[in-house]
Structures are given as C-alpha cells and as structure tokens.
Design a protein around this motif. Structure first.
Motif, PDB file in Angstrom:
ATOM      1  N   ARG A  90       0.831  -1.210   0.000  1.00 45.14           N
ATOM      2  CA  ARG A  90       0.000   0.000   0.000  1.00 45.14           C
ATOM      3  C   ARG A  90       0.859   1.250   0.000  1.00 45.14           C
ATOM      4  O   ARG A  90       0.564   2.235  -0.676  1.00 45.14           O
ATOM      5  CB  ARG A  90      -0.934   0.021   1.215  1.00 45.14           C
ATOM      6  CG  ARG A  90      -2.148  -0.840   1.073  1.00 45.14           C
ATOM      7  CD  ARG A  90      -3.253  -0.387   2.024  1.00 45.14           C
ATOM      8  NE  ARG A  90      -2.840  -0.324   3.412  1.00 45.14           N
ATOM      9  CZ  ARG A  90      -2.797  -1.358   4.234  1.00 45.14           C
ATOM     10  NH1 ARG A  90      -3.124  -2.556   3.790  1.00 45.14           N
ATOM     11  NH2 ARG A  90      -2.428  -1.203   5.486  1.00 45.14           N
ATOM     12  N   GLN A  94      -0.380   0.510  -3.888  1.00 41.02           N
ATOM     13  CA  GLN A  94      -1.482  -0.421  -4.103  1.00 41.02           C
ATOM     14  C   GLN A  94      -2.685   0.014  -3.286  1.00 41.02           C
ATOM     15  O   GLN A  94      -2.564   0.423  -2.137  1.00 41.02           O
ATOM     16  CB  GLN A  94      -1.062  -1.837  -3.695  1.00 41.02           C
ATOM     17  CG  GLN A  94      -2.124  -2.898  -3.954  1.00 41.02           C
ATOM     18  CD  GLN A  94      -1.578  -4.293  -3.695  1.00 41.02           C
ATOM     19  OE1 GLN A  94      -0.528  -4.664  -4.209  1.00 41.02           O
ATOM     20  NE2 GLN A  94      -2.285  -5.052  -2.881  1.00 41.02           N
ATOM     21  N   LYS A  95      -3.889  -0.106  -3.859  1.00 42.74           N
ATOM     22  CA  LYS A  95      -5.110   0.326  -3.195  1.00 42.74           C
ATOM     23  C   LYS A  95      -5.567  -0.705  -2.172  1.00 42.74           C
ATOM     24  O   LYS A  95      -5.458  -1.905  -2.397  1.00 42.74           O
ATOM     25  CB  LYS A  95      -6.218   0.545  -4.235  1.00 42.74           C
ATOM     26  CG  LYS A  95      -7.504   1.128  -3.676  1.00 42.74           C
ATOM     27  CD  LYS A  95      -8.515   1.368  -4.787  1.00 42.74           C
ATOM     28  CE  LYS A  95      -9.815   1.951  -4.224  1.00 42.74           C
ATOM     29  NZ  LYS A  95     -10.828   2.203  -5.280  1.00 42.74           N
ATOM     30  N   TYR A  96      -6.106  -0.221  -1.058  1.00 37.86           N
ATOM     31  CA  TYR A  96      -6.642  -1.130  -0.047  1.00 37.86           C
ATOM     32  C   TYR A  96      -7.963  -1.710  -0.520  1.00 37.86           C
ATOM     33  O   TYR A  96      -8.793  -1.025  -1.110  1.00 37.86           O
ATOM     34  CB  TYR A  96      -6.871  -0.403   1.281  1.00 37.86           C
ATOM     35  CG  TYR A  96      -7.569  -1.260   2.317  1.00 37.86           C
ATOM     36  CD1 TYR A  96      -6.870  -2.258   2.993  1.00 37.86           C
ATOM     37  CD2 TYR A  96      -8.923  -1.103   2.587  1.00 37.86           C
ATOM     38  CE1 TYR A  96      -7.496  -3.069   3.925  1.00 37.86           C
ATOM     39  CE2 TYR A  96      -9.560  -1.908   3.521  1.00 37.86           C
ATOM     40  CZ  TYR A  96      -8.839  -2.888   4.174  1.00 37.86           C
ATOM     41  OH  TYR A  96      -9.473  -3.694   5.089  1.00 37.86           O
ATOM     42  N   THR A 283      -4.067   3.219   5.305  1.00 36.00           N
ATOM     43  CA  THR A 283      -4.544   2.938   3.938  1.00 36.00           C
ATOM     44  C   THR A 283      -4.379   4.117   2.992  1.00 36.00           C
ATOM     45  O   THR A 283      -4.585   3.977   1.791  1.00 36.00           O
ATOM     46  CB  THR A 283      -6.026   2.531   3.962  1.00 36.00           C
ATOM     47  OG1 THR A 283      -6.808   3.633   4.464  1.00 36.00           O
ATOM     48  CG2 THR A 283      -6.249   1.305   4.828  1.00 36.00           C
ATOM     49  N   SER A 310      -5.595  -3.143   8.165  1.00 35.64           N
ATOM     50  CA  SER A 310      -5.793  -1.730   7.843  1.00 35.64           C
ATOM     51  C   SER A 310      -5.429  -0.772   8.960  1.00 35.64           C
ATOM     52  O   SER A 310      -5.393   0.450   8.742  1.00 35.64           O
ATOM     53  CB  SER A 310      -7.262  -1.495   7.448  1.00 35.64           C
ATOM     54  OG  SER A 310      -8.124  -1.802   8.529  1.00 35.64           O
TER      55      SER A 310
END
Length: 410
Positions: A90, A94-96, A283, A310
C-alpha cells in the motif's frame, strides 16, 4: 474497604458537563476519591473529604493531568499472522481492498487456542499501557462455525464487550456463494456464537456484504438478543448508514465517505459514528471531516480498530493526535470521543467519565494538560492507570506522583 485519594491534579477531565457550558467537565487543582472500584467523590483538592479510619493511600499527582481511561469501542484482537507485506505494498501505491482479510483468516484458523490467547493478552497489555481500560473485541477472522465460536470465546475471557462478526467477508470456500454463507452466519454460526457475545456486526461494503445481506445478518442477531453495530462507508458511499439508523445500531464505524443525508440521519439518531483514524493513516484514504460531523450534531467516538490489515495500532493517544491534526477536532473533543464517545458507542454509562458511582478507571498523564496527547505525538505520556480502582500500571521510574501509605487527610 480501603480508599485512595488522588490529589493535586492540575487538570481533571471528568466528561461531566457543567452549567457554565463546559461539556468536558474540566476541573483544576482537583482531587478524586476512589472507594473500592468506584468513584466516591470528585472536586477541588482543598475540599477533599477527610479520610475514613481504614483509608490508607494518597497519590499526589504533582500538578499533572488526569483523564478517564480510554474506551476503545472497535478492535479485532484475536487473529493469527500479520500483513506487513500488504502494508508495504500500500505504501508503494497499491489500493486497499476488503479481500486481504482472507489471508488473516487462513493464519487464524491455523493457530492454536493457546497461541491466539497469548497474543490477545499481549495486545490487552499493550492497550493498558497506553491508557485503554475498556475494550470491545470482534471476531471475524475465523469465518467457520468452529473458528468463530472459539474467537468469541477467547475474547470473552478478557472483556464483556464481545462482538460476533461472522459477516466480515465471504471466505474463500464460499466464493460466488455469498447468500449461502449468509445462511451459515445467520444459522449455525450465530447459534454457536451468540451465547458468548453482546453485539452483532456486519461489513456492509462493496467486496463484503450488500445492504440486503447485511440486514439479514443484523436482524438475525437482534432475534438472538444481540445489539447491532455496522462497518460501513469505509471504501465508498453506500446505504450502510441508513440501515444502521433504521435498526437502531449502537454505532456505525468508519464513515470515511458520508453524504449530507447520512450526516443528517446520524445527527437525528442515537447511533454513534465511530471514527478510526489509524485506518486512514494506514490505507492513505482521506480522513473524515470530524469538524463537519460534530458541528452537524453527530455523536462521534474514536477507536483504534486494531487489526493486522488496515490499522495495526493499539494506541489511542496516536489516534487522538491524528484526529486533532488531520480531522479538525480540538484536543478536548478528541479526548472526549476516545472516552465518553466510546462509552456511548458501547451504551455504557459507567465508563468514559469521572463521576460519583462510575467505575474508577483513570489515567494519570506525565503532562499538565490533555492537550499534550496531541501536542507531543508519539511520546509515552501515560504514567499511571487505575482499572476498577486498582493501580494496574505505573510507568517504570515514574516521577509524576508520590504515594503516601497513611490516612487520607485534607
């Protein structure tokens, strides 16, 4: 039964509103009398009651601040493994997404009860060291009847605030069969877990459960005597707030993406909005605008959401610092949200405040005011902690107060 007087408190946050309009109940040059596990008296140090003959302890706060113990109303402390690699990805852009939960499910299922128990108790000690005296714990990393039951059973060993979250995500073995999994959650899994839980929760979000599926889960829990909580509006706008308010949920948690209608509905309801700053920190999602929410009349709580994916923090002071720095809260509002707000999210009136009859859960800070929790982020300011009137933590080498094992005197 012995009593304890904490006196010479420079700033005492009681969370008991005053006629003058200070809803934080701030007192200066104050004292608190503890009798057994409850608060027996609160007021000016000069007016502290004369000791009973069997009283034996005076704590001199040395002009420092005392606040209620933190009430963390949202955590996921029973799990195996970690997801450090996911965090690293992340941070690289990279997207959560909700699907990462499944990797923790696999690690949790593979862990023994003793392994999970030891880790859970370690997290509890970690929280206590940072001033948290009341904790809610969710299941949600077992996602089978057997594993969810053992998670709520383990959680119930350390807190009465246990939440059944079998509807966290759809496990891999039910891929493309979400409705069948909801049948399991609302049937055999709920039957096994309800005796060990107080709350029912669902992740009402894209990639997890639809509004219709979420309603089934929550209504089934209510029929078993559990009270609803809802994860919603974390990844995008949705109808989770509407559902939570309609079902009189104690809280809706996350609320990163709220519409004007959502805010109006929350402000007109008894449902608390629990904000989780550690999630946005981890995030890189936008922080909720707490200023807008508070000004609209929404009741706001702060919690850590301790989990391996998260928000792998257990520090309420850290979350308070973020809420002040990035979410528009004042230090007093953030401390209130992390104490009284959390208590409201758990529908408790005996914690989150310092008042006669309340549980004697207090935190002595190695600082003169609560402002320092945000002003000095990352610094360990929790000096001493009392839980149910018992001193359960004193920082090594602490010099913030002195203890006199004599009678209580003015």
């Amino acid at each position: 039964m012995s009593t304890t007087l904490i006196t010479n408190i420079g700033e005492l946050t009681t969370n008991v509103g005053s006629p003058e309009g200070d809803r934080f109940g701030t007192l200066h040059d104050a004292a608190v009398l503890i009798d057994g596990g409850r608060i027996a008296w609160v007021g000016s140090a000069d007016a502290a009651p004369v000791a009973a003959p069997d009283a034996h302890r005076i704590i001199d706060a040395g002009g420092r601040a005392v606040i209620p113990g933190f009430v963390d109303s949202h955590s996921h402390l029973v799990f195996g493994g970690d997801r450090a690699a996911e965090f690293e990805a992340r941070m690289a852009g990279q997207k959560y997404a909700a699907g990462g939960i499944r990797s923790t499910v696999a690690a949790t299922r593979a862990a023994s009860d003793d392994e999970l128990r030891e880790r859970l108790r370690g997290f509890m000690r970690e929280m206590l060291a940072q001033g948290t005296t009341t904790v809610e714990i969710k299941s949600g990393y077992g996602l089978s009847v057997t594993d969810e039951e053992r998670l709520v059973t383990l959680a119930a060993e350390v807190t009465p605030e246990v939440t059944f979250l079998g509807a966290h995500v759809v496990p891999a073995e039910y891929a493309d069969r979400a409705d069948e999994y909801v049948d399991l959650v609302t049937g055999p899994m709920l039957d096994a877990c309800a005796p060990h839980a107080k709350w029912i929760d669902v992740f009402c979000e894209t990639g997890a459960f639809s509004v219709e599926q979420s309603r089934r889960v929550l209504e089934a829990g209510v029929a078993k005597g559990l009270t609803p909580r809802v994860h919603a509006s974390q990844l995008g706008p949705g109808d989770g707030v509407r559902l939570a308010v309609e079902l009189s949920a104690a809280s809706i948690d996350h609320g990163t993406y709220l519409t004007d209608h959502d805010i109006e509905a929350l402000a007109a309801s008894d449902t608390v909005l629990t904000l989780l700053p550690g999630v946005e920190f981890s995030t890189r999602q936008p922080y909720p605008d707490a200023r807008r929410l508070i000004d609209a009349g929404v009741t706001v709580a702060l919690a850590c959401d301790t989990n391996p994916g998260s928000s792998f923090t257990s520090s309420m002071p850290f979350c308070i610092a973020i809420a002040v720095r990035d979410m528009g809260m004042t230090p007093a509002e953030a401390v209130w949200a992390a104490t009284a707000g959390g208590a409201l999210a758990l529908r408790r009136d005996d914690v989150g405040l310092i008042a006669v009859g309340a549980r004697a859960d207090l935190v002595l800070l190695s600082a003169p005011t609560r402002i320092h929790l945000a002003y000095r982020p990352g610094v360990p300011l929790v000096d001493q902690v009392w839980k149910d009137g018992v001193a359960v933590l004193a920082a090594p080498g602490a010099t913030s107060g002195t203890e006199n094992h004599g009678s209580l005197a003015r």
